[in-house]
Design a protein around this motif. Sequence first.
Motif, PDB file in Angstrom:
ATOM      1  N   GLY A  51       0.788  -1.232   0.000  1.00 17.43           N
ATOM      2  CA  GLY A  51       0.000   0.000   0.000  1.00 17.43           C
ATOM      3  C   GLY A  51       0.817   1.277   0.000  1.00 17.43           C
ATOM      4  N   SER A  52       0.305   2.269   0.730  1.00 16.84           N
ATOM      5  CA  SER A  52       0.920   3.595   0.715  1.00 16.84           C
ATOM      6  C   SER A  52       2.284   3.604   1.400  1.00 16.84           C
ATOM      7  N   VAL A  53       2.507   2.684   2.322  1.00 11.96           N
ATOM      8  CA  VAL A  53       3.820   2.598   2.969  1.00 11.96           C
ATOM      9  C   VAL A  53       4.874   2.231   1.932  1.00 11.96           C
ATOM     10  N   ARG A  54       4.519   1.290   1.084  1.00 13.99           N
ATOM     11  CA  ARG A  54       5.444   0.876   0.015  1.00 13.99           C
ATOM     12  C   ARG A  54       5.682   2.026  -0.963  1.00 13.99           C
ATOM     13  N   GLN A  55       4.636   2.736  -1.320  1.00 19.61           N
ATOM     14  CA  GLN A  55       4.773   3.858  -2.252  1.00 19.61           C
ATOM     15  C   GLN A  55       5.711   4.926  -1.696  1.00 19.61           C
ATOM     16  N   ARG A  56       5.552   5.238  -0.416  1.00 17.78           N
ATOM     17  CA  ARG A  56       6.439   6.234   0.206  1.00 17.78           C
ATOM     18  C   ARG A  56       7.886   5.758   0.210  1.00 17.78           C
ATOM     19  N   GLN A  57       8.063   4.488   0.513  1.00 16.64           N
ATOM     20  CA  GLN A  57       9.422   3.939   0.544  1.00 16.64           C
ATOM     21  C   GLN A  57      10.043   3.933  -0.854  1.00 16.64           C
ATOM     22  N   VAL A  58       9.243   3.624  -1.874  1.00 12.23           N
ATOM     23  CA  VAL A  58       9.740   3.646  -3.258  1.00 12.23           C
ATOM     24  C   VAL A  58      10.149   5.069  -3.634  1.00 12.23           C
ATOM     25  N   LYS A  59       9.349   6.059  -3.254  1.00 15.55           N
ATOM     26  CA  LYS A  59       9.692   7.454  -3.534  1.00 15.55           C
ATOM     27  C   LYS A  59      10.994   7.841  -2.827  1.00 15.55           C
ATOM     28  N   HIS A  60      11.152   7.400  -1.601  1.00 20.76           N
ATOM     29  CA  HIS A  60      12.382   7.686  -0.860  1.00 20.76           C
ATOM     30  C   HIS A  60      13.589   7.027  -1.544  1.00 20.76           C
ATOM     31  N   LEU A  61      13.436   5.763  -1.935  1.00 19.43           N
ATOM     32  CA  LEU A  61      14.518   5.055  -2.621  1.00 19.43           C
ATOM     33  C   LEU A  61      14.839   5.679  -3.974  1.00 19.43           C
ATOM     34  N   THR A  62      13.823   6.228  -4.611  1.00 19.26           N
ATOM     35  CA  THR A  62      14.033   6.890  -5.904  1.00 19.26           C
ATOM     36  C   THR A  62      15.016   8.040  -5.753  1.00 19.26           C
ATOM     37  N   LYS A  63      14.872   8.805  -4.698  1.00 19.59           N
ATOM     38  CA  LYS A  63      15.795   9.921  -4.456  1.00 19.59           C
ATOM     39  C   LYS A  63      17.219   9.418  -4.258  1.00 19.59           C
ATOM     40  N   LEU A  64      17.379   8.279  -3.604  1.00 21.33           N
ATOM     41  CA  LEU A  64      18.709   7.741  -3.351  1.00 21.33           C
ATOM     42  C   LEU A  64      19.321   7.111  -4.604  1.00 21.33           C
ATOM     43  N   VAL A  65      18.490   6.463  -5.397  1.00 20.23           N
ATOM     44  CA  VAL A  65      18.957   5.735  -6.579  1.00 20.23           C
ATOM     45  C   VAL A  65      19.387   6.687  -7.700  1.00 20.23           C
ATOM     46  N   GLN A  66      18.844   7.889  -7.736  1.00 22.58           N
ATOM     47  CA  GLN A  66      19.151   8.845  -8.806  1.00 22.58           C
ATOM     48  C   GLN A  66      20.640   9.132  -8.926  1.00 22.58           C
ATOM     49  N   GLU A  67      21.372   8.969  -7.852  1.00 21.40           N
ATOM     50  CA  GLU A  67      22.800   9.292  -7.856  1.00 21.40           C
ATOM     51  C   GLU A  67      23.644   8.224  -8.536  1.00 21.40           C
ATOM     52  N   TYR A  68      23.063   7.065  -8.820  1.00 14.59           N
ATOM     53  CA  TYR A  68      23.789   5.949  -9.420  1.00 14.59           C
ATOM     54  C   TYR A  68      23.519   5.894 -10.917  1.00 14.59           C
ATOM     55  N   PRO A  69      24.447   5.280 -11.688  1.00 14.03           N
ATOM     56  CA  PRO A  69      24.178   5.106 -13.122  1.00 14.03           C
ATOM     57  C   PRO A  69      22.994   4.157 -13.325  1.00 14.03           C
ATOM     58  N   LEU A  70      22.034   4.585 -14.098  1.00 13.55           N
ATOM     59  CA  LEU A  70      20.787   3.834 -14.238  1.00 13.55           C
ATOM     60  C   LEU A  70      20.840   2.780 -15.341  1.00 13.55           C
ATOM     61  N   GLU A  71      21.755   2.921 -16.278  1.00 17.92           N
ATOM     62  CA  GLU A  71      21.801   2.019 -17.430  1.00 17.92           C
ATOM     63  C   GLU A  71      21.937   0.554 -16.991  1.00 17.92           C
ATOM     64  N   GLY A  72      22.856   0.296 -16.068  1.00 15.74           N
ATOM     65  CA  GLY A  72      23.047  -1.069 -15.585  1.00 15.74           C
ATOM     66  C   GLY A  72      21.824  -1.606 -14.853  1.00 15.74           C
ATOM     67  N   LEU A  73      21.116  -0.708 -14.166  1.00 12.71           N
ATOM     68  CA  LEU A  73      19.908  -1.130 -13.442  1.00 12.71           C
ATOM     69  C   LEU A  73      18.804  -1.523 -14.406  1.00 12.71           C
ATOM     70  N   TYR A  74      18.667  -0.766 -15.505  1.00 16.07           N
ATOM     71  CA  TYR A  74      17.668  -1.129 -16.510  1.00 16.07           C
ATOM     72  C   TYR A  74      18.006  -2.494 -17.114  1.00 16.07           C
ATOM     73  N   GLU A  75      19.293  -2.750 -17.351  1.00 12.74           N
ATOM     74  CA  GLU A  75      19.695  -4.046 -17.891  1.00 12.74           C
ATOM     75  C   GLU A  75      19.384  -5.170 -16.911  1.00 12.74           C
ATOM     76  N   LEU A  76      19.664  -4.940 -15.630  1.00 11.49           N
ATOM     77  CA  LEU A  76      19.388  -5.938 -14.599  1.00 11.49           C
ATOM     78  C   LEU A  76      17.897  -6.264 -14.546  1.00 11.49           C
ATOM     79  N   VAL A  77      17.058  -5.244 -14.548  1.00 14.34           N
ATOM     80  CA  VAL A  77      15.606  -5.465 -14.518  1.00 14.34           C
ATOM     81  C   VAL A  77      15.160  -6.150 -15.806  1.00 14.34           C
ATOM     82  N   SER A  78      15.728  -5.772 -16.944  1.00 15.50           N
ATOM     83  CA  SER A  78      15.350  -6.382 -18.221  1.00 15.50           C
ATOM     84  C   SER A  78      15.649  -7.872 -18.241  1.00 15.50           C
TER      85      SER A  78
END
Length: 186
Positions: A51-78
């Motif tokens: 629920g909303s707890v997860r959404q808030r945590q995802v938003k918080h993690l989004t702020k932290l993840v922005q500092e890392y290169p995203l290309e490798g993460l997209y490949e990992l998820v793919s």
Amino acid sequence: MQISRSEQKRRIKEIERLVGELVTLPTQVLRQTPFSEEIKQALVETASLRGSVRQRQVKHLTKLVQEYPLEGLYELVSRHRGGELRERQQFQTMEFYRNALINEAIEQQELCREKGDDWKENWSSSTLEELQREMPEIDPLTLSRLSYLFARTRNPRYSREIFRYLRSVLELQQRNRQRDAALSKI
């Protein structure tokens, strides 16, 4: 090149989707990410939230993840969840560059008209310079010509041609990366 607030919000939303997919990955896969142990642990813990707890945590993690290169993460998820998220992100990136190039061409045309100068097909563009840094394979003359033609005629055909050209260059980059990865395994 100036990024609009709307574009910034779209990019943040895409990273949120990426984080949302990351938290669904198994713990062993999350351990392969380039994040600090703290972020890895937060990703693992977020998977069990609802629920909303997860959404808030995802938003918080989004702020932290922005500092890392995203290309490798997209490949990992793919690799583990399919390539839909990556394709969507690439589509939006190509759309952004196409629109930025077209808008810059229209502005350049207006400036030349105001000054009484002759505007040519091979006009200089900051968007093209940035695109060349991102995709060295592009031919700047082709893109400047297509954007010039669009600005002159407002024919949507040229806009579509720009998009197709960018997509073909992106696909070429991906094939080259796959080939290089296969060669490095040998």
